[in-house]
Write an enzyme that holds these catalytic residues in place. Sequence first.
Site, PDB file in Angstrom:
ATOM      1  N   LYS A  54       0.781  -1.150  -0.129  1.00 30.70           N
ATOM      2  CA  LYS A  54       0.171  -0.135   0.076  1.00 30.70           C
ATOM      3  C   LYS A  54       0.827   1.298  -0.003  1.00 30.70           C
ATOM      4  O   LYS A  54       0.504   2.337  -0.641  1.00 30.70           O
ATOM      5  CB  LYS A  54      -1.006   0.039   1.025  1.00 30.70           C
ATOM      6  CG  LYS A  54      -2.186  -1.181   1.213  1.00 30.70           C
ATOM      7  CD  LYS A  54      -2.812  -1.315   2.484  1.00 30.70           C
ATOM      8  CE  LYS A  54      -3.773  -2.461   2.435  1.00 30.70           C
ATOM      9  NZ  LYS A  54      -4.458  -2.715   3.613  1.00 30.70           N
ATOM     10  N   GLN A  98      -3.978  -1.443   9.860  1.00 26.03           N
ATOM     11  CA  GLN A  98      -3.756  -2.984   9.292  1.00 26.03           C
ATOM     12  C   GLN A  98      -4.375  -4.318  10.170  1.00 26.03           C
ATOM     13  O   GLN A  98      -4.100  -4.253  11.265  1.00 26.03           O
ATOM     14  CB  GLN A  98      -2.637  -3.050   8.934  1.00 26.03           C
ATOM     15  CG  GLN A  98      -2.278  -4.410   8.209  1.00 26.03           C
ATOM     16  CD  GLN A  98      -3.113  -4.501   6.697  1.00 26.03           C
ATOM     17  OE1 GLN A  98      -3.149  -3.670   6.208  1.00 26.03           O
ATOM     18  NE2 GLN A  98      -3.718  -5.691   6.486  1.00 26.03           N
ATOM     19  N   ASP A 121     -10.280   3.126   5.356  1.00 25.86           N
ATOM     20  CA  ASP A 121     -10.537   1.680   5.124  1.00 25.86           C
ATOM     21  C   ASP A 121     -12.190   1.503   5.074  1.00 25.86           C
ATOM     22  O   ASP A 121     -12.511   0.439   4.799  1.00 25.86           O
ATOM     23  CB  ASP A 121      -9.733   0.817   5.999  1.00 25.86           C
ATOM     24  CG  ASP A 121      -8.923  -0.017   5.403  1.00 25.86           C
ATOM     25  OD1 ASP A 121      -9.047  -0.252   4.225  1.00 25.86           O
ATOM     26  OD2 ASP A 121      -8.321  -0.958   6.246  1.00 25.86           O
TER      27      ASP A 121
END
Length: 304
Positions: A54, A98, A121
């Site tokens: 990412k 994450q 997210d």
Amino acid sequence: TTDRAAARNLGGPPAAAALLDAATRLAATLPVTPSVAFIRVGDDPASESYVRGKAKKAAELGLHSHVHALPADTTQADLHALIGTLNADHGVHGVLLQLPLPAHLNADAALACIDPRKDVDGLHPVSAGLLWQGQPGLRPCTPAGVMALLDHYQLPVAGQHAVIVGRSALVGRPLAGLLLNADATVTVAHRATPDLGAVTRRADLLIVAAGQAHLITPDMVRPGATVIDVGINRVPTDTGKARLTGDVHPDVAAVAGALTPVPGGVGPMTVAQLMMNTVQAAQNQTAHDQAAQMQADQSNGASG
Ligand code: ADP
């Protein structure tokens, strides 16, 4: 595999490239460089590699990113403190935690600490609520990436009967909301659904996110249906090396009208959508900052 494959191949890379291009063009219109912070806890190799991928993609697009790698014994309070600092930092437009976290940490509680405006997210309860109310907001990357893939290949959604297999907070549930917002008729099947094939055979658009290798076999697919395989399963091979395979059996290509490959289908869309979310978060926050500044200027003018 089969050489009777009839299905149109819905490759991810061209669709991801188009989405990345759109993100780059939007970023170029902003007065700031979009910036995203990644938080990773412990030393799970998969999480490490995802975050590295990412950050690399962000750099390729000219976006700023910073990785905060926390030790495995990080406390919930430490994690919340870091999120609070990033929330307050005007130079950070996106905050991504994450997952998975080490077992002693509560992911839901940590996600809920992220400023919803920075929730790139799309997993904050506010983001989920906005999605289900059909209001604008940041959407989870994999489901939004699936919608972008369908859009890229000009596959119809409105009026279609979409069947989703899987109801996870990450994929199945938000995808149901996105498809409803796009005027599909939506059925969500899951582990407790009896006779899964009877349900999936009714799909014009079948989207599978169950985490079960080759769960969907050709007999479970209506001829001509569009099949989107979100599953990424590591299966052992004779040589002992793991191979990636989807939730959809490759022979489905002989029945489906269109099918995403694994790997190289939905996978690349997730990171591309994250980049788009980061740029959109930056856009929203700069618009918000400008409005606040104008308001401050106006009240200063009135009082002075
Ligand atoms: P993902 O992160 O890909 O969404 P999860 O493992 O979090 O995957 O979720 C798996 C989902 O798939 C669950 O909602 C579960 O009910 C569903 N599922 C798993 N196995 C089956 C199965 N054999 N039949 C139908 N649904 C299944």
